[in-house]
Scaffold this active site. Structure first.
Site, PDB file in Angstrom:
ATOM      1  CG  ASN A   1      48.059  25.247   6.978  1.00 37.89           C
ATOM      2  OD1 ASN A   1      49.098  25.876   6.964  1.00 37.89           O
ATOM      3  ND2 ASN A   1      47.571  24.689   8.076  1.00 37.89           N
TER       4      ASN A   1
ATOM      5  CG  HIS B   1      46.929  14.739 -19.659  1.00 35.41           C
ATOM      6  ND1 HIS B   1      47.088  15.643 -20.675  1.00 35.41           N
ATOM      7  CD2 HIS B   1      47.336  15.369 -18.530  1.00 35.41           C
ATOM      8  CE1 HIS B   1      47.566  16.762 -20.187  1.00 35.41           C
ATOM      9  NE2 HIS B   1      47.732  16.629 -18.890  1.00 35.41           N
TER      10      HIS B   1
ATOM     11  CB  ALA C   1      47.245  13.492   6.972  1.00 33.36           C
TER      12      ALA C   1
ATOM     13  NE  ARG D   1      35.949   7.371  12.990  1.00 29.72           N
ATOM     14  CZ  ARG D   1      35.416   8.351  13.728  1.00 29.72           C
ATOM     15  NH1 ARG D   1      34.126   8.387  13.969  1.00 29.72           N
ATOM     16  NH2 ARG D   1      36.170   9.320  14.225  1.00 29.72           N
TER      17      ARG D   1
END
Length: 121
Positions: free
Chosen positions: A16, A45, A90, A113
């Site tokens: 997207n 790093h 998200a 879950r």
């Protein structure tokens, strides 16, 4: 800038808007979907001295399994494997490998879950 040879994508992948894939080995399986502003980071790093805390580093590969959905704004950190069929919620920050067919959410992401065999209705 991403070195094109450092990224492999199988059939059916969808990236997207504003997806960021770091310059390093990244393998996306079949039908991987990445939501807007999601990121895969490969640069890692060590901790340096007080004069420069970002010590020696380099890329560590990331592998994302078939059918995985990475939600908007999610971040996958270097050197990780995300198993097939996962959902990364998200805004989640993935700091450890993800086993297949799980919903992972939070900061740091944890398995919330199982989603094995589920389909939207």
């Amino acid at each position: 800038m991403l070195d094109p040879s450092a990224l492999t994508m199988q059939e059916g992948c969808y990236l997207n808007r504003e997806v960021f894939i770091d310059n390093g080995p990244v393998a996306l399986g079949r039908n991987v979907y990445m939501g807007p502003r999601s990121m895969i980071i490969t640069a890692k790093h060590s901790i340096g001295g007080p004069e420069m805390r970002a010590g020696k580093g380099g890329p560590e590969p990331v592998v994302v399994g078939d059918g995985t959905w990475i939600g908007a704004g999610a971040i996958i950190l270097p050197g990780l494997n995300v198993g097939a069929g996962c959902i990364i919620a998200a805004g989640a920050v993935v700091t450890k490998d993800c086993e297949a067919n799980g919903l992972y959410a939070g900061v740091p992401a944890r398995r919330v879950r199982d989603v094995d065999g589920e389909a939207a209705t």
